[in-house]
Design a protein around this motif. Structure first.
Motif, PDB file in Angstrom:
ATOM      1  N   UNK A 217       0.837  -1.213   0.000  1.00  0.00           N
ATOM      2  CA  UNK A 217       0.000   0.000   0.000  1.00  0.00           C
ATOM      3  C   UNK A 217       0.868   1.258   0.000  1.00  0.00           C
ATOM      4  N   UNK A 218       1.950   1.240   0.803  1.00  0.00           N
ATOM      5  CA  UNK A 218       2.841   2.403   0.864  1.00  0.00           C
ATOM      6  C   UNK A 218       3.530   2.628  -0.486  1.00  0.00           C
ATOM      7  N   UNK A 219       3.954   1.536  -1.136  1.00  0.00           N
ATOM      8  CA  UNK A 219       4.612   1.671  -2.440  1.00  0.00           C
ATOM      9  C   UNK A 219       3.654   2.241  -3.482  1.00  0.00           C
ATOM     10  N   UNK A 220       2.415   1.760  -3.475  1.00  0.00           N
ATOM     11  CA  UNK A 220       1.414   2.247  -4.425  1.00  0.00           C
ATOM     12  C   UNK A 220       1.120   3.722  -4.168  1.00  0.00           C
ATOM     13  N   UNK A 221       1.023   4.109  -2.894  1.00  0.00           N
ATOM     14  CA  UNK A 221       0.762   5.499  -2.543  1.00  0.00           C
ATOM     15  C   UNK A 221       1.896   6.414  -3.020  1.00  0.00           C
ATOM     16  N   UNK A 222       3.134   5.928  -2.853  1.00  0.00           N
ATOM     17  CA  UNK A 222       4.273   6.747  -3.267  1.00  0.00           C
ATOM     18  C   UNK A 222       4.277   6.956  -4.789  1.00  0.00           C
ATOM     19  N   UNK A 223       3.966   5.893  -5.514  1.00  0.00           N
ATOM     20  CA  UNK A 223       3.958   5.983  -6.977  1.00  0.00           C
ATOM     21  C   UNK A 223       2.828   6.895  -7.473  1.00  0.00           C
TER      22      UNK A 223
END
Length: 229
Positions: A217-223
């Motif tokens: 979820x954090x990776x998707x949010x950053x992207x």
């Protein structure tokens, strides 16, 4: 020709399974041989499913573990093989091929009919039967031929049933670890030493899955975050 890596994975999981079954068997020296084999094989089957469940989230949290992701297939296959042996021991050694006893009934000579004595036993065993059937479907389709025959999309949908298999196995095992021997009309044996390791195992798998989901979820949010200057 069969690839060496394929043979190596099977031999490795077979060795882990044999060691685990032996450990569980010799840790319960005061039990009858039938129950020692029954529980040791069943416990190792659950442990293999837990290992297969853990590899996916672990690979998202720690990239080097991707190298052992290929072992998930063999872990699942031998978990089902052990579950089948576990069920066979129960059928022949515990209920002695009396399927009514498998679902909690016992024959009452005075009434000349079967009566329900163990409601929880019936529920837990039915859960176990469903888990075994589910597991057999997963094991029989855990090969490249099934991927080609079913198509990758359908095959992935079928294999996601591992989550269902995991929770059915947890319910089945949890009943026999914590509830089965609490009947008021018979002596309660000493607690099974595997109770707390079982709780830790389930919580560990849950923690890995939750951590991996949060990391994704954090990776998707950053992207997807807007670029600022």
């Amino acid at each position: 020709m069969i690839p060496r890596k394929w043979i190596g994975r099977h031999l490795a999981v077979l060795a882990i399974s044999a060691f685990g079954v032996a450990f569980f068997y010799f840790s319960r020296s005061d039990w009858s041989p039938m129950h020692r084999w029954n529980r040791s094989i069943g416990d190792m089957s659950l442990l293999l499913v837990a290992m297969a469940m853990a590899l996916g989230p672990l690979s998202r949290l720690w990239r080097p573990s991707v190298r052992v992701m290929a072992y998930r297939r063999e872990l699942g296959i031998y978990a089902v093989v052990l579950a089948f042996i576990h069920a066979t021991i129960i059928l022949f050694g515990w209920v002695e091929l009396d399927l009514m006893r498998l679902i909690g009934f016992e024959y009452h000579p005075a009434l000349e009919r079967y009566v329900m004595l163990q409601h929880g036993f019936a529920f837990a065993n039915l859960v176990g039967v469903v888990a075994l059937i589910y597991g057999l479907v997963l094991a029989l389709t855990s090969n490249d031929l099934s991927v080609r025959w079913l198509s990758e999309g359908v095959w992935k949908f079928v294999q996601r049933g591992t989550y269902v298999l995991w929770w059915l196995s947890v319910l089945h095992t949890g009943y026999f670890l914590f509830l089965h021997f609490l009947d008021f009309h018979r002596p309660t044996p000493a607690p099974n030493w595997a109770q707390w390791p079982f709780v830790f195992l389930v919580l560990a798998v849950l923690a890995l899955q939750a951590s991996a989901s949060a990391a994704t979820w954090r990776r998707v949010r950053r992207r997807g975050a807007p670029v600022t200057t």
